[in-house]
Design a protein around this motif. Structure first.
Motif, PDB file in Angstrom:
ATOM      1  N   ILE A 182      -3.587   5.089  -1.148  1.00  0.00           N
ATOM      2  CA  ILE A 182      -4.779   4.879  -0.313  1.00  0.00           C
ATOM      3  C   ILE A 182      -5.128   6.142   0.476  1.00  0.00           C
ATOM      4  O   ILE A 182      -6.287   6.361   0.829  1.00  0.00           O
ATOM      5  CB  ILE A 182      -4.608   3.680   0.637  1.00  0.00           C
ATOM      6  CG1 ILE A 182      -3.401   3.893   1.584  1.00  0.00           C
ATOM      7  CG2 ILE A 182      -4.485   2.381  -0.135  1.00  0.00           C
ATOM      8  CD1 ILE A 182      -3.352   2.878   2.731  1.00  0.00           C
ATOM      9  N   TYR A 231       0.819  -1.204   0.000  1.00  0.00           N
ATOM     10  CA  TYR A 231       0.000   0.000   0.000  1.00  0.00           C
ATOM     11  C   TYR A 231       0.861   1.265   0.000  1.00  0.00           C
ATOM     12  O   TYR A 231       1.875   1.342   0.698  1.00  0.00           O
ATOM     13  CB  TYR A 231      -0.933  -0.010   1.212  1.00  0.00           C
ATOM     14  CG  TYR A 231      -1.868  -1.199   1.197  1.00  0.00           C
ATOM     15  CD1 TYR A 231      -3.036  -1.176   0.457  1.00  0.00           C
ATOM     16  CD2 TYR A 231      -1.540  -2.356   1.904  1.00  0.00           C
ATOM     17  CE1 TYR A 231      -3.880  -2.278   0.423  1.00  0.00           C
ATOM     18  CE2 TYR A 231      -2.373  -3.458   1.881  1.00  0.00           C
ATOM     19  CZ  TYR A 231      -3.542  -3.422   1.128  1.00  0.00           C
ATOM     20  OH  TYR A 231      -4.361  -4.506   1.090  1.00  0.00           O
ATOM     21  N   THR A 252      -5.975   0.328   4.795  1.00  0.00           N
ATOM     22  CA  THR A 252      -5.658  -0.766   3.866  1.00  0.00           C
ATOM     23  C   THR A 252      -6.807  -1.763   3.766  1.00  0.00           C
ATOM     24  O   THR A 252      -6.943  -2.461   2.761  1.00  0.00           O
ATOM     25  CB  THR A 252      -4.386  -1.526   4.302  1.00  0.00           C
ATOM     26  OG1 THR A 252      -4.638  -2.240   5.523  1.00  0.00           O
ATOM     27  CG2 THR A 252      -3.219  -0.582   4.476  1.00  0.00           C
ATOM     28  N   ILE A 260       3.218  -1.312   4.054  1.00  0.00           N
ATOM     29  CA  ILE A 260       2.807   0.097   3.900  1.00  0.00           C
ATOM     30  C   ILE A 260       4.065   0.937   3.709  1.00  0.00           C
ATOM     31  O   ILE A 260       4.961   0.931   4.557  1.00  0.00           O
ATOM     32  CB  ILE A 260       2.012   0.600   5.124  1.00  0.00           C
ATOM     33  CG1 ILE A 260       0.722  -0.201   5.307  1.00  0.00           C
ATOM     34  CG2 ILE A 260       1.691   2.086   4.972  1.00  0.00           C
ATOM     35  CD1 ILE A 260      -0.085   0.196   6.534  1.00  0.00           C
TER      36      ILE A 260
END
Length: 375
Positions: free
Chosen positions: A288, A221, A350, A253
């Motif tokens: 995101i 992400y 996420t 992430i």
């Protein structure tokens, strides 16, 4: 209506390397689409001295002689004054003079022009001042313990200069709701005969919004921090991201840093640095959300506004959203500067973007309608 519009600015509006230049560019581009008779004057085209160190030395002399705050003296230009006055005189003497000459002065630092213009053409011009920040407060935050600040304040207190600029303007366009309230209260305390209207103008983005498509099957992400890392409040925010947040993030992430000055830092497991990105859409692709751990500064964080405009949710501190109207903050979530809390929010992002409501930032035409009331 036969109006002649003059837009006076620093000249960095074409560069788009920081939030201030984007704010100026958004207004100027939008106005140019509607009005054909706009003449732009900028400081950088009207100064022979490009070297910053030399300009700082000269600014100290101008500060003492002209009794101007140092940030204003830094942008003082006799050539700009001369060229602007000559231009206005030609417009006045033209065979078909306009009904009104509107001079839009972008940035407080250029407001030394106001008394000069009004002394010559008071009845012929309307001054619209575009305020980017509560500049005197920002100057104090940054330099209050520094000799530079004491030197500047000795010759002219910046708050006094700011007050006079607000009083002498005919209209004030403020980037921030907080600054609008401050200027409104300032005007009430000064009790001018005809107080100028103070209008909040949020940052304008004239390009089409991004279309966000997140891969439902993604396992890695992207989180965005968009900032000019030559600007001290952004450096403070970056330091917190690097030293605290990134070290607590799960490996899937990664925070992607975009903006001038970011390439001087080293990539890590959870941070990638991209530098200035001329393609704005590449910044938001697959993101995101964006983050804004801002802990100092004033005005409006334009990168936050730009994220919301591009349908990207934002996690930020209360200060990051300061000055943005509540109606424009759909898609924003406020969090204390606590890395555990931020990691939890990012992990939730996420799983589902529904943890933050969809952004609904206004388009350029909606914002421009407010400005057009005074032109």
């Amino acid at each position: 209506m036969n109006n002649h519009i003059i837009f006076v600015t620093f000249g960095d509006f074409a560069n788009l390397s920081d939030g201030g230049s984007k704010f100026s560019n958004g207004i100027l581009e939008s106005l140019n689409k509607i009005y054909k008779n706009i003449t732009t004057y900028n400081f950088y085209d009207n100064t022979r001295i490009r070297n910053r160190k030399i300009r700082k030395l000269i600014a100290a002399i101008i500060c003492a002689i002209k009794k101007l705050p140092l940030p204003v003296a830094y942008f003082y230009s006799r050539a700009l004054i001369k060229n602007l006055l000559n231009h206005i005189q030609k417009v006045v003497e033209s065979t078909t003079p306009p009904e009104k000459i509107i001079v839009i002065i972008d940035h407080l630092e250029l407001c030394y022009l106001i008394p000069i213009l009004k002394s010559r053409y008071s009845s012929l011009i309307t001054i619209i001042h575009i305020s980017h920040n509560h500049e005197s407060s920002l100057f104090q935050q940054r330099f209050s313990s520094n000799l530079i600040y004491r030197f500047s304040e000795y010759f002219r207190e910046y708050s006094d200069f700011e007050r006079d600029a607000i009083m002498e303007s005919n209209v004030i366009l403020s980037i921030s709701e907080d600054e609008t309230r401050f200027y409104t209260e300032l005007l009430k305390s000064q009790k001018p005969t005809i107080p100028p209207p103070v209008i909040t103008i949020p940052p304008i983005f004239s390009y089409p919004r991004s279309i966000i498509n997140i891969d439902a099957n993604a396992i890695n992400y992207k989180v965005v921090f968009l900032a000019n890392l030559n600007w001290w409040p952004n450096i403070q925010a970056y330091n917190w991201i690097r030293d605290s947040l990134s070290k607590s993030l799960p490996k899937n992430i990664k925070i992607h840093i975009y903006g001038n000055g970011s390439l001087r830092y080293q990539d890590t497991t959870n941070i990638a640095h991209h530098g200035f990105a001329p393609d704005i859409y590449s910044i938001w692709k697959d993101a995101i959300c964006s983050i804004a751990p801002i802990i100092s500064g004033s005005g409006v964080n334009i990168k936050v506004a730009e994220s919301l405009y591009n349908n990207i949710p934002v996690i930020g501190t209360a200060l990051a959203f300061k000055g943005i109207a509540q109606k424009n903050l759909s898609g924003a979530i406020t969090a204390d500067l606590n890395s555990t809390q931020w990691v939890s929010l990012l992990i939730e992002m996420t799983k589902s973007r529904e943890v933050i409501s969809k952004p609904n930032y206004p388009d350029a035409d909606e914002i421009l309608a407010e400005i057009r009331r005074f032109i």
